[in-house]
Design a protein around this motif. Structure first.
Motif: not given
Length: 185
Positions: A19-24, A29-34, A49-59
């Motif tokens: 859920e945190v990854g989806r939120r990040v 994206e809302r800020r138009g940031m890559s 960061l990619s793993g966090l966004e994909a939900g495969t990493r627990n930060p």
């Protein structure tokens, strides 16, 4: 201040990393940031960061702080619900988040086991931390000007600089932590 006994960076979340990854991703994206730009601003590896966004990493807590700071947001903006977070020494239970116009307040319960310490990176500009100790003795605040506080004592400091927390003596520190974050966007 002493270092955490084992110095191991632990995942910050017991649950909810996906859920945190989806939120990040949504906030980025809302800020138009890559992804590359956020990774650079947060000084976090792009793969992390990619793993966090994909939900495969627990930060780690440091990673969450770095990402929130790079987005100019309070840490709880990355969480979908109040959560329990842990760092190398601190354990934080987010109790309530208050949005008050241009300012967000995060009310937390803080626990630091006796003899442990943790350094926290700078938050975004203007953030302050307000801590009231219930038990134990805390040494905390800006890394270059730490303060001591025992039971019943309130301390506060600018948190837009590196700061630290330590439980000195033989007792765990139990405290309330109020983080005040001005909105920058």
């Amino acid at each position: 201040m002493t270092a955490a006994s084992d110095g191991v960076a632990r995942p910050a979340l017991a649950e909810g990393a996906a859920e945190v990854g989806r939120r990040v991703r949504e906030l980025r994206e809302r800020r138009g940031m890559s992804l590359s730009e956020l990774a650079r601003r947060a000084a976090v590896g792009k793969a992390t960061l990619s793993g966090l966004e994909a939900g495969t990493r627990n930060p780690t807590l440091d990673t969450l702080h770095a990402v929130a700071t790079a987005l100019d947001l309070p840490l709880t903006a990355l969480l979908s619900t109040p959560a329990a977070l842990r760092g190398t020494a601190v354990q934080v239970e987010v109790l309530r988040v208050f949005d008050d116009g241009p300012v967000t307040y995060e009310l937390c319960h803080l626990r630091i086991p006796a003899g442990l310490a943790q350094r926290s990176p700078a938050h975004h500009a203007g953030v302050t931390e307000h801590l009231t100790v219930f038990t134990g003795v805390l040494e905390g605040g800006p890394v270059d000007a730490p303060m001591r506080a025992g039971p019943g004592v309130h301390v506060e400091w600018p948190a837009d600089v590196p700061h630290a927390y330590a439980a000195v003596g033989g007792d765990d520190v139990l405290a309330s932590l109020l983080i005040r974050s001005p909105r920058t966007r």
